[in-house]
Design a protein around this motif. Structure first.
Motif, PDB file in Angstrom:
ATOM      1  N   SER A 302      -1.841  -9.597   2.610  1.00  0.00           N
ATOM      2  CA  SER A 302      -0.591 -10.040   3.233  1.00  0.00           C
ATOM      3  C   SER A 302       0.282 -10.750   2.202  1.00  0.00           C
ATOM      4  O   SER A 302       1.507 -10.568   2.157  1.00  0.00           O
ATOM      5  CB  SER A 302      -0.884 -10.971   4.410  1.00  0.00           C
ATOM      6  OG  SER A 302      -1.606 -10.303   5.425  1.00  0.00           O
ATOM      7  N   LEU A 305       1.861  -8.208  -0.293  1.00  0.00           N
ATOM      8  CA  LEU A 305       2.992  -7.481   0.287  1.00  0.00           C
ATOM      9  C   LEU A 305       4.230  -8.369   0.342  1.00  0.00           C
ATOM     10  O   LEU A 305       5.339  -7.922   0.051  1.00  0.00           O
ATOM     11  CB  LEU A 305       2.628  -6.979   1.685  1.00  0.00           C
ATOM     12  CG  LEU A 305       1.775  -5.716   1.748  1.00  0.00           C
ATOM     13  CD1 LEU A 305       1.459  -5.363   3.198  1.00  0.00           C
ATOM     14  CD2 LEU A 305       2.485  -4.534   1.086  1.00  0.00           C
ATOM     15  N   THR A 310       2.935  -4.311  -4.797  1.00  0.00           N
ATOM     16  CA  THR A 310       2.360  -3.160  -4.101  1.00  0.00           C
ATOM     17  C   THR A 310       1.230  -2.495  -4.885  1.00  0.00           C
ATOM     18  O   THR A 310       0.296  -1.961  -4.286  1.00  0.00           O
ATOM     19  CB  THR A 310       3.454  -2.120  -3.813  1.00  0.00           C
ATOM     20  OG1 THR A 310       4.108  -1.775  -5.044  1.00  0.00           O
ATOM     21  CG2 THR A 310       4.479  -2.669  -2.841  1.00  0.00           C
ATOM     22  N   TYR A 313      -1.824  -4.385  -4.233  1.00  0.00           N
ATOM     23  CA  TYR A 313      -2.170  -4.146  -2.825  1.00  0.00           C
ATOM     24  C   TYR A 313      -2.959  -2.847  -2.675  1.00  0.00           C
ATOM     25  O   TYR A 313      -4.003  -2.798  -2.012  1.00  0.00           O
ATOM     26  CB  TYR A 313      -0.889  -4.091  -1.999  1.00  0.00           C
ATOM     27  CG  TYR A 313      -1.085  -3.687  -0.558  1.00  0.00           C
ATOM     28  CD1 TYR A 313      -1.387  -4.642   0.410  1.00  0.00           C
ATOM     29  CD2 TYR A 313      -0.960  -2.360  -0.167  1.00  0.00           C
ATOM     30  CE1 TYR A 313      -1.567  -4.276   1.732  1.00  0.00           C
ATOM     31  CE2 TYR A 313      -1.141  -1.988   1.157  1.00  0.00           C
ATOM     32  CZ  TYR A 313      -1.441  -2.952   2.096  1.00  0.00           C
ATOM     33  OH  TYR A 313      -1.625  -2.565   3.402  1.00  0.00           O
ATOM     34  N   SER A 381      -1.927  -5.973   7.762  1.00  0.00           N
ATOM     35  CA  SER A 381      -1.262  -6.652   6.642  1.00  0.00           C
ATOM     36  C   SER A 381       0.153  -6.131   6.431  1.00  0.00           C
ATOM     37  O   SER A 381       1.019  -6.835   5.916  1.00  0.00           O
ATOM     38  CB  SER A 381      -2.079  -6.485   5.359  1.00  0.00           C
ATOM     39  OG  SER A 381      -2.079  -5.139   4.933  1.00  0.00           O
ATOM     40  N   GLN A 382       0.420  -4.880   6.846  1.00  0.00           N
ATOM     41  CA  GLN A 382       1.753  -4.294   6.731  1.00  0.00           C
ATOM     42  C   GLN A 382       2.632  -4.603   7.943  1.00  0.00           C
ATOM     43  O   GLN A 382       3.785  -4.190   7.996  1.00  0.00           O
ATOM     44  CB  GLN A 382       1.642  -2.773   6.575  1.00  0.00           C
ATOM     45  CG  GLN A 382       0.990  -2.325   5.289  1.00  0.00           C
ATOM     46  CD  GLN A 382       0.830  -0.812   5.212  1.00  0.00           C
ATOM     47  OE1 GLN A 382       1.235  -0.083   6.122  1.00  0.00           O
ATOM     48  NE2 GLN A 382       0.248  -0.330   4.129  1.00  0.00           N
ATOM     49  N   LYS A 384       1.968  -3.506  10.979  1.00  0.00           N
ATOM     50  CA  LYS A 384       1.973  -2.319  11.841  1.00  0.00           C
ATOM     51  C   LYS A 384       0.858  -2.406  12.883  1.00  0.00           C
ATOM     52  O   LYS A 384       0.059  -1.487  13.050  1.00  0.00           O
ATOM     53  CB  LYS A 384       1.815  -1.058  10.988  1.00  0.00           C
ATOM     54  CG  LYS A 384       2.957  -0.858   9.998  1.00  0.00           C
ATOM     55  CD  LYS A 384       2.743   0.385   9.144  1.00  0.00           C
ATOM     56  CE  LYS A 384       3.900   0.596   8.174  1.00  0.00           C
ATOM     57  NZ  LYS A 384       3.694   1.781   7.300  1.00  0.00           N
ATOM     58  N   THR A 434      -2.514   6.065   8.322  1.00  0.00           N
ATOM     59  CA  THR A 434      -2.615   5.560   6.937  1.00  0.00           C
ATOM     60  C   THR A 434      -2.685   6.705   5.934  1.00  0.00           C
ATOM     61  O   THR A 434      -3.048   6.492   4.776  1.00  0.00           O
ATOM     62  CB  THR A 434      -3.861   4.667   6.776  1.00  0.00           C
ATOM     63  OG1 THR A 434      -5.037   5.411   7.146  1.00  0.00           O
ATOM     64  CG2 THR A 434      -3.761   3.425   7.638  1.00  0.00           C
TER      65      THR A 434
END
Length: 515
Positions: A302, A305, A310, A313, A381-382, A384, A434
């Motif tokens: 998290s 991001l 990225t 990540y 974490s995104q 979503k 994903t």
């Protein structure tokens, strides 16, 4: 991993001696944040304790309480877990992400914790009243009133635990040592007070102490990281959507993790719940081992991001998936082969009837491990969460329908089939959502090597299973030496980067100690 360019955020090997690697927040005033490797080590120790302590307690408890007494406690635990889940809403997961994003700013962190605590206090009060009322109104619960009332403490103390704060701050050393202390204390209490089958109520009280006793300590220690007080101009509304989405997700997950035992308790007997619970306990040990690396990644991912890092990540996501496969494939294969021996050794001959449910549930640990990474570590974490919700709702529907069909005829085995089917469905949906990330990091996956090593390990363990007739402990020991010995040697021969990194880390630490 040789395929991944390692930076200081992932490997502290190049950090100056005596200084922690700079990983995560670098602003002054924030809590000290350890490297991912250190957090993984702490979480692995915690996971190992979750593996070892049941090996001490469950053999004793299962023989004292037998299938029926153990089933009563398992049924109560499953029921109260639903009330705890509603009381928590989606705060345990949302809290990690929300606090991780502001952990460099003490005032912002304090305000965020206050907002979440107020929301959680309201829901906990409502749910506690509803739970106590249900204990007296539902005949199945009223039959075990003392046991169910004891578990009220779980709901209340969960409010003060704020485990999401400590995970957001990556305080995994504290979490680990605190957990081990209360586990040790609960073992002492168990041996002191649980001596007969009728002591299942006392055993229930001890499980509450082991699970929630540390929450008061959490609340007191939180002063190190936040300032307690009444904050004005709070923005509670910003939390509502994510916690409600995550709550719906938790509800769906709970359907196919706890509903099996609840439905068995209503549709069958306490004995059937005890059979299923024996299989679930071993499965949960394996799941904790498989997910030990991924569990420490949500706050770090998290943070990456939020900072726009990225590349790092994606590196962490790939490592988590490989680590999950590295552990889940061999553990599942070994425990499926030696399921009956493991049950007899851990629980006693009475529990050998749980072999088939255990084999089915053990196989599902592969899917659980992967969805733990793809769902919680990647999608959540995104931001979503809705995609995770779609996946677990699909699994929950499949599990509920199959439970209705299979439990009446196949009891515990039917519930295990339903759970495995649900986990497969959850993974399929999350793979779809994903797919872009997976395509980007696909060259880093080492699944073929793990499958090869697992097959070679089985080739060495099957002869032990077929031809070595001895006590379960010695069959398990010889089988483990053959299986995991060949598995490890194979990965060394194919030069698996994760295995070599672990060996190099151990060798480096030993060298520094000698120096």
């Amino acid at each position: 991993m040789s395929e991944v360019k390692q930076g200081p955020e992932i490997s502290p090997a190049n950090a100056p001696q005596g200084e922690p690697p700079k990983s995560g927040p670098e602003k002054s005033g924030g809590p000290k944040v350890h490297s991912v490797r250190y957090n993984f080590l702490m979480n692995f120790i915690l996971t190992a304790s979750q593996f070892l302590f049941p090996l001490i307690t469950f053999p004793y408890v299962s023989r004292i309480l037998h299938l029926t007494g153990n089933g009563k406690v398992a049924f109560a635990v499953s029921v109260v877990s639903y009330f705890m889940m509603v009381a928590s809403l989606g705060i345990p997961t949302h809290g990690i992400r929300a606090c991780a994003q502001v952990r460099d700013d003490r005032e912002a962190l304090s305000r965020t914790v206050f907002e979440l605590f107020v929301i959680n206090s309201v829901t906990t009060l409502i749910i506690t009243v509803a739970y106590v009322a249900s204990v007296f109104l539902v005949p199945r619960f009223r039959a075990e009133t003392p046991l169910f009332l004891i578990f009220t403490a779980n709901i209340v103390l969960n409010l003060f635990g704020m485990n999401w704060l400590y995970q957001a701050l990556e305080q995994y050393d504290y979490i680990t040592f605190r957990s081990i202390f209360f586990k040790l204390a609960s073992i002492v209490l168990m041996f002191l007070f649980v001596h007969e089958e009728k002591d299942y109520v006392l055993y229930g009280a001890i499980t509450v102490f082991a699970a929630a006793g540390s929450n008061i300590l959490n609340f007191i220690r939180a002063r190190q990281f936040i300032d307690f007080g009444i904050y004005r101009n709070c923005n509670y509304r910003r939390h509502f959507r994510p916690i409600l989405v995550l709550f719906a997700q938790s509800m769906a997950i709970s359907i196919y993790t706890n509903l099996d035992r609840v439905m068995l308790g209503f549709m069958k007997t306490d004995r059937d719940v005890g059979i299923y619970d024996a299989a679930v306990k071993i499965k949960n040990i394996l799941v904790s081992l498989v997910t030990s690396f991924g569990n420490v990644l949500l706050p770090r991912m998290s943070y990456y991001l939020k900072e726009g890092r990225t590349a790092e990540y994606k590196q962490l996501a790939a490592r988590a998936l490989n680590a999950t496969l590295l552990m889940s494939l061999p553990l599942s294969a070994f425990m499926i082969l030696f399921a009956r021996d493991a049950l007899i050794f851990i629980s006693g001959a009475e529990y050998a009837v749980a072999a088939v449910p255990m084999q089915l549930l053990t196989f599902s640990t592969i899917f659980i491990g992967l969805t733990g990474v793809l769902g919680i570590q990647v999608l959540v974490s995104q931001g979503k969460e809705q995609y995770v919700l779609y996946s677990v709702v699909t699994g929950a529907v499949v599990d509920f329908v199959l439970n209705l069909i299979l439990i009446p005829k196949y009891a515990a085995a039917g519930a295990a089939v339903a759970t495995m089917a649900a986990e497969i469905c959850v993974l399929a949906v999350q793979l779809f959502f994903t797919r872009d990330l997976l395509l980007e990091v696909r060259r880093k996956f080492r699944l073929p090597f793990y499958l090869l090593a697992t097959a070679i390990g089985l080739a060495g363990a099957v002869p032990v299973f077929l031809f070595f007739d001895s006590r379960p402990f010695f069959r398990l020991l010889l089988g483990a030496l053959a299986f995991f010995g060949l598995y490890g040697v194979t990965l060394l021969l194919v030069k698996d980067p994760d295995v070599y990194e672990i060996l190099n880390t151990v060798r480096g630490r030993l060298s520094r100690k000698k120096a």
